[in-house]
Design an enzyme around this catalytic site. Structure first.
Site, PDB file in Angstrom:
ATOM      1  N   TYR A 169      -0.195  -8.396  18.671  1.00 47.32           N
ATOM      2  CA  TYR A 169      -0.461  -9.843  18.666  1.00 47.32           C
ATOM      3  C   TYR A 169      -1.376 -10.209  19.848  1.00 47.32           C
ATOM      4  O   TYR A 169      -1.800  -9.342  20.608  1.00 47.32           O
ATOM      5  CB  TYR A 169       0.863 -10.609  18.714  1.00 47.32           C
ATOM      6  CG  TYR A 169       1.669 -10.460  17.447  1.00 47.32           C
ATOM      7  CD1 TYR A 169       1.216 -11.001  16.243  1.00 47.32           C
ATOM      8  CD2 TYR A 169       2.873  -9.751  17.434  1.00 47.32           C
ATOM      9  CE1 TYR A 169       1.942 -10.850  15.067  1.00 47.32           C
ATOM     10  CE2 TYR A 169       3.607  -9.602  16.252  1.00 47.32           C
ATOM     11  CZ  TYR A 169       3.137 -10.155  15.076  1.00 47.32           C
ATOM     12  OH  TYR A 169       3.840 -10.002  13.910  1.00 47.32           O
ATOM     13  N   GLN A 342      13.758  -3.234   2.600  1.00 47.28           N
ATOM     14  CA  GLN A 342      13.526  -3.855   1.296  1.00 47.28           C
ATOM     15  C   GLN A 342      13.752  -5.363   1.268  1.00 47.28           C
ATOM     16  O   GLN A 342      13.035  -6.078   0.583  1.00 47.28           O
ATOM     17  CB  GLN A 342      14.414  -3.184   0.251  1.00 47.28           C
ATOM     18  CG  GLN A 342      13.745  -1.999  -0.389  1.00 47.28           C
ATOM     19  CD  GLN A 342      14.660  -1.272  -1.349  1.00 47.28           C
ATOM     20  OE1 GLN A 342      15.156  -0.202  -1.055  1.00 47.28           O
ATOM     21  NE2 GLN A 342      14.890  -1.845  -2.507  1.00 47.28           N
TER      22      GLN A 342
HETATM   23  P1  NAP Z   1      10.058   2.945 -12.044  1.00 47.25           P
HETATM   24  O1  NAP Z   1       9.663   2.394 -10.736  1.00 47.25           O
HETATM   25  O2  NAP Z   1      10.202   2.037 -13.196  1.00 47.25           O
HETATM   26  O3  NAP Z   1       9.040   4.106 -12.389  1.00 47.25           O
HETATM   27  C1  NAP Z   1       9.080   4.809 -13.573  1.00 47.25           C
HETATM   28  C2  NAP Z   1       7.810   5.639 -13.739  1.00 47.25           C
HETATM   29  O4  NAP Z   1       7.830   6.262 -14.975  1.00 47.25           O
HETATM   30  C3  NAP Z   1       6.564   4.805 -13.650  1.00 47.25           C
HETATM   31  O5  NAP Z   1       5.631   5.529 -12.860  1.00 47.25           O
HETATM   32  C4  NAP Z   1       6.089   4.710 -15.100  1.00 47.25           C
HETATM   33  O6  NAP Z   1       4.702   4.686 -14.934  1.00 47.25           O
HETATM   34  C5  NAP Z   1       6.663   5.953 -15.743  1.00 47.25           C
HETATM   35  N1  NAP Z   1       7.132   5.788 -17.104  1.00 47.25           N
HETATM   36  C6  NAP Z   1       7.899   4.792 -17.607  1.00 47.25           C
HETATM   37  N2  NAP Z   1       8.134   4.999 -18.908  1.00 47.25           N
HETATM   38  C7  NAP Z   1       7.538   6.148 -19.253  1.00 47.25           C
HETATM   39  C8  NAP Z   1       7.423   6.886 -20.471  1.00 47.25           C
HETATM   40  N3  NAP Z   1       8.008   6.472 -21.589  1.00 47.25           N
HETATM   41  N4  NAP Z   1       6.715   8.022 -20.452  1.00 47.25           N
HETATM   42  C9  NAP Z   1       6.116   8.446 -19.329  1.00 47.25           C
HETATM   43  N5  NAP Z   1       6.176   7.780 -18.160  1.00 47.25           N
HETATM   44  C10 NAP Z   1       6.887   6.641 -18.121  1.00 47.25           C
HETATM   45  O7  NAP Z   1      11.431   3.692 -11.964  1.00 47.25           O
HETATM   46  P2  NAP Z   1      12.000   4.727 -10.927  1.00 47.25           P
HETATM   47  O8  NAP Z   1      10.979   5.562 -10.272  1.00 47.25           O
HETATM   48  O9  NAP Z   1      13.024   5.410 -11.738  1.00 47.25           O
HETATM   49  O10 NAP Z   1      12.623   3.834  -9.826  1.00 47.25           O
HETATM   50  C11 NAP Z   1      13.545   2.881 -10.153  1.00 47.25           C
HETATM   51  C12 NAP Z   1      13.787   1.933  -9.002  1.00 47.25           C
HETATM   52  O11 NAP Z   1      14.495   2.626  -7.998  1.00 47.25           O
HETATM   53  C13 NAP Z   1      12.578   1.358  -8.334  1.00 47.25           C
HETATM   54  O12 NAP Z   1      12.078   0.247  -8.989  1.00 47.25           O
HETATM   55  C14 NAP Z   1      13.169   1.011  -7.012  1.00 47.25           C
HETATM   56  O13 NAP Z   1      13.759  -0.239  -7.056  1.00 47.25           O
HETATM   57  C15 NAP Z   1      14.235   2.063  -6.783  1.00 47.25           C
HETATM   58  N6  NAP Z   1      13.755   3.093  -5.860  1.00 47.25           N
HETATM   59  C16 NAP Z   1      12.852   2.781  -4.895  1.00 47.25           C
HETATM   60  C17 NAP Z   1      12.416   3.745  -4.042  1.00 47.25           C
HETATM   61  C18 NAP Z   1      11.431   3.421  -2.963  1.00 47.25           C
HETATM   62  O14 NAP Z   1      10.918   2.327  -2.892  1.00 47.25           O
HETATM   63  N7  NAP Z   1      11.092   4.336  -2.110  1.00 47.25           N
HETATM   64  C19 NAP Z   1      12.875   5.024  -4.163  1.00 47.25           C
HETATM   65  C20 NAP Z   1      13.762   5.323  -5.169  1.00 47.25           C
HETATM   66  C21 NAP Z   1      14.194   4.347  -6.010  1.00 47.25           C
HETATM   67  P3  NAP Z   1       3.642   4.730 -16.125  1.00 47.25           P
HETATM   68  O15 NAP Z   1       4.238   3.869 -17.192  1.00 47.25           O
HETATM   69  O16 NAP Z   1       2.369   4.194 -15.542  1.00 47.25           O
HETATM   70  O17 NAP Z   1       3.514   6.160 -16.463  1.00 47.25           O
END
Ligand code: NAP
Length: 674
Positions: A169, A342
């Protein structure tokens, strides 16, 4: 005898005494900006004072409107405003605490077009172009404004002020050649650049008298190029001491630094050594900060002589009673901050009120109230992930009789997976916290029990927190033996080859990639080498060349969307995950179509332009599905048919946003209602 004698020892500041060594560090909550929110701010700080904090520091208040963080943001510029703060200071004093107002001039970090800077050099992280450089007179007037605000803080009943001299800052901007190219009396040499903070301290001390705390938050490690040298930092510390500060607090890293300083993967107490380096140079008490989240680590920092006090902000959001619990020998009941950011910092940067993923009451003390119930019920909670655990803990805390059913042999759900990810080991603390609460509240826990409708008969209400299961996308060859899902991988149930494609780049895809690349339990030395952090006496700002750790595997991370990977990750943590994977050689592919999977690997087509694409074969041994989640809701209909009131929460409610912040908030709000 307490295990924390140093942490709990009072500190005599001459005119006043702090009751222990815990400072609640400044954090902008969003309640500072409007006078109508001051009663809520009062309740928020009162709860922390009740919980034993010695000295709380408010979010930043600008000494003039050019120093706003946000348009119409928090200011301390008039007696009328100051008098409205009485509600806050009185509330803290009522519980034996002390409170200081932070004076913060955002300089070029202001999110508005009226910002002023040391020069016209633009901030790399802030919109609205370059700041206007302050004229020589304007710098002098800003010094006056700081002093006037301190006087107003005193009028408002504050016990002191903290001068925000770190994190990039205005004061930091005036201090370094990186941002100060002035040729007047405020620039040109390190000595002249120091004049601004030193005059601010002198003028404040002169204006407020001796019986008022003046804390200076000093950047001990800038973590940017063209930063202060260590000799300059020590010289500044000595000068502000002579000018009249009561305490020197530690600031680490400018906001524009590309080195993480507070996220989960930063080891606990990672920067207390820098405070320890300054301590012998001054005779005023010094405060260590950043990633101090347990009474053990806080005690160790003070006992080892690195600091006289510790500053914690987020750990007091997650548990306002941190100090009291430590003092009463109940440290195992502390809701430990896991540094996820978060709901605190991510909210602040999205202009939402800061709260806490683990404690949704933070910042909502007056509206989310968990008072003892007057009509105790028998409630079954199904599923012991974050949502189920929070519901069971809060409902039982209110006096309901709770039975918790979990199909797996252990509680924790997705958090039990998260804690296996390198850099996310802290999640184990949350499972410990909830487990202890269930024990204290005598919740009957049925582990290894997939609850049936018959098991749930006879309860007054049922909370379904049955979570999610991994989504299996429809792709030719998805049943090939090389394809596994992320839960099997993290639980160590399947072998994973040396070349891996991670399909899906949400939070879980990123986490799984880190899991495949590195081991848990990274040492501080290793972490510092990996991010290029060194002793500021060796390199200005403490910046060294990164020494990249050899990854365990070759990983490809893929998504169908054509946006940058990791866009949906947290604002303050996503860049750290992206950088970690980049530094580990992960190839990130967007705009991918999954064609098929066979013995040769994963066949994909990648969009290369509006109407062009190229085919590619990733010859990987393993393909890990991180393709999102489906809700597990098979009990909903049969249970509803029995007529029992059913509440569906967490991932079982909405899988698309499987998100512990929402799950715990939903569970806590439900617990307040039943
Ligand atoms: P997500 O964020 O909804 O990601 C799912 C991924 O799968 C996306 O990249 C999506 O991208 C792909 N996808 C979805 N449907 C698909 C299909 N039918 N075929 C192929 N690819 C598909 O879910 P997540 O990774 O399971 O995480 C869930 C939640 O957990 C997050 O929203 C968050 O709240 C929490 N979390 C957060 C963190 C963090 O911030 N570090 C870590 C862990 C968990 P495309 O559709 O573009 O392929």
């Amino acid at each position: 005898m307490t295990p924390y004698p140093h942490l709990l020892e009072p500190l005599d500041l001459g005119h006043t005494t702090l009751r222990n060594r815990v400072i609640m560090g400044s954090m902008h909550t969003g309640m500072e900006d409007r006078a109508r929110h001051l009663p809520e701010l009062a309740a928020y700080f009162a709860e922390r004072a009740k919980g034993g904090v010695a000295l709380s520091v408010t979010g930043g208040y600008a000494p003039n409107w050019h120093g706003w963080l946000l348009p119409f943001g928090s200011l301390m510029t008039s007696a009328r405003l100051a008098d409205k703060h009485r509600i806050v200071t009185d509330a803290v004093h009522e519980h034996g605490g002390k409170i200081a107002l932070q004076l913060l001039h955002a300089g070029r970090y202001g999110y508005h077009p009226f910002k002023r800077g040391a020069s016209t050099r633009k901030s790399p992280i802030t919109p609205f172009g370059s700041p206007k450089a302050m004229s020589t007179k304007e710098v002098g007037r800003t010094v006056d404004d700081f002093a006037a605000s301190a006087v107003l803080a005193r009028r408002a009943g504050y016990d002191g002020v903290e001068i925000m001299g770190s994190e990039g800052y205005l004061i930091n901007q005036m201090l370094t050649a990186r941002t100060n190219d002035r040729t007047d009396r405020w620039g040109g040499s390190a000595e002249k650049r120091m004049r601004f903070p030193v005059e601010i301290v002198e003028r404040i001390r002169e204006a407020v008298g001796d019986d008022f705390i003046v804390m200076y938050r000093m950047s001990l490690l800038d973590l940017v190029d063209d930063a202060q040298s260590w000799d300059e930092t020590v010289e500044l510390a000595k000068r502000v001491e002579t000018a009249g500060v009561s305490i020197i607090n530690t600031g680490i890293g400018w906001h524009e630094a590309r080195i993480p300083t507070i996220v989960t993967s930063v080891p606990r107490g990672a920067f207390s050594w820098v405070t320890g380096k300054l301590r012998p140079e001054v005779s005023v008490p010094v405060v260590a900060s950043n990633r101090i989240n347990t009474p053990e680590i806080a005690e160790e920092i003070i006992a080892s002589g690195q600091a006289d006090l510790v500053s914690m902000a987020r750990p007091l959001l997650s548990d306002p009673y941190f100090v009291l619990k430590a003092a009463e020998g109940r440290a195992d009941e502390i809701n430990t901050c896991i540094a996820c950011n978060q709901a605190c910092l991510d909210h602040t940067f999205q202009n939402q009120r800061a709260t806490c993923m683990l404690n949704p009451r933070a910042g909502h003390e007056t509206s989310l109230v968990l008072s003892p119930t007057r009509s105790a019920k028998r409630v079954a909670v199904v599923g012991a992930g974050p949502a189920g655990l929070a519901a069971a803990a809060e409902l039982s805390g209110r006096g309901h009789t709770i039975e918790l059913f979990e199909a797996l042999p252990e509680v924790g759900g997705q958090f039990r997976l998260a804690m296996q990810i390198p850099g996310k080991e802290e999640f184990t603390e949350t499972i410990r916290y909830f487990s202890r609460r269930l024990e204290i509240n005598r919740v009957r826990v049925h582990l290894g029990t997939r609850a049936s409708v018959a098991d749930l008969a006879g309860f007054d209400e049922v909370v379904l927190a049955t979570g999610v299961e991994p989504r299996r996308p429809v792709i030719p060859g998805v049943d090939h033996p090389s394809v596994v899902d992320y839960q099997e991988v993290i639980r160590g149930r399947v072998p994973v080859g040396r070349t891996v494609a991670v399909m899906g780049a949400g939070g879980i895809g990123f986490d799984v990639s880190e899991f495949l690349l590195h081991d848990c339990g990274e040492s501080l030395e290793h972490w510092m080498r990996r991010w290029g952090v060194t002793d500021p006496a060796l390199e200005r700002g403490g910046l060294a060349v990164k020494v990249k750790a050899p990854p365990k595997r070759q990983v490809f991370l893929l998504q169908r969307k054509s946006t940058e990977l990791g866009k949906g990750l947290g604002k303050t943590s996503g860049w750290v995950h992206r950088q970690t994977l980049k530094d580990s050689g992960v190839e990130m592919l967007k705009g991918v179509t999954y064609d098929r999977i066979d013995d040769d690997g994963l066949h994909i087509t990648i969009a290369t332009g509006k109407d062009s694409a190229e085919s590619r074969l990733l010859s990987v041994e393993t393909i890990v599905l991180c393709t999102g989640q489906e809700s597990v809701r098979d009990l909903v209909e049969p249970l509803e048919a029995t007529g029992v009131p059913v509440h569906v929460i967490g991932g079982a409610d909405v899988a698309a946003e499987l998100d512990a912040k929402r799950a715990i908030k939903q569970a806590t709000e439900l617990a307040a209602r039943i």
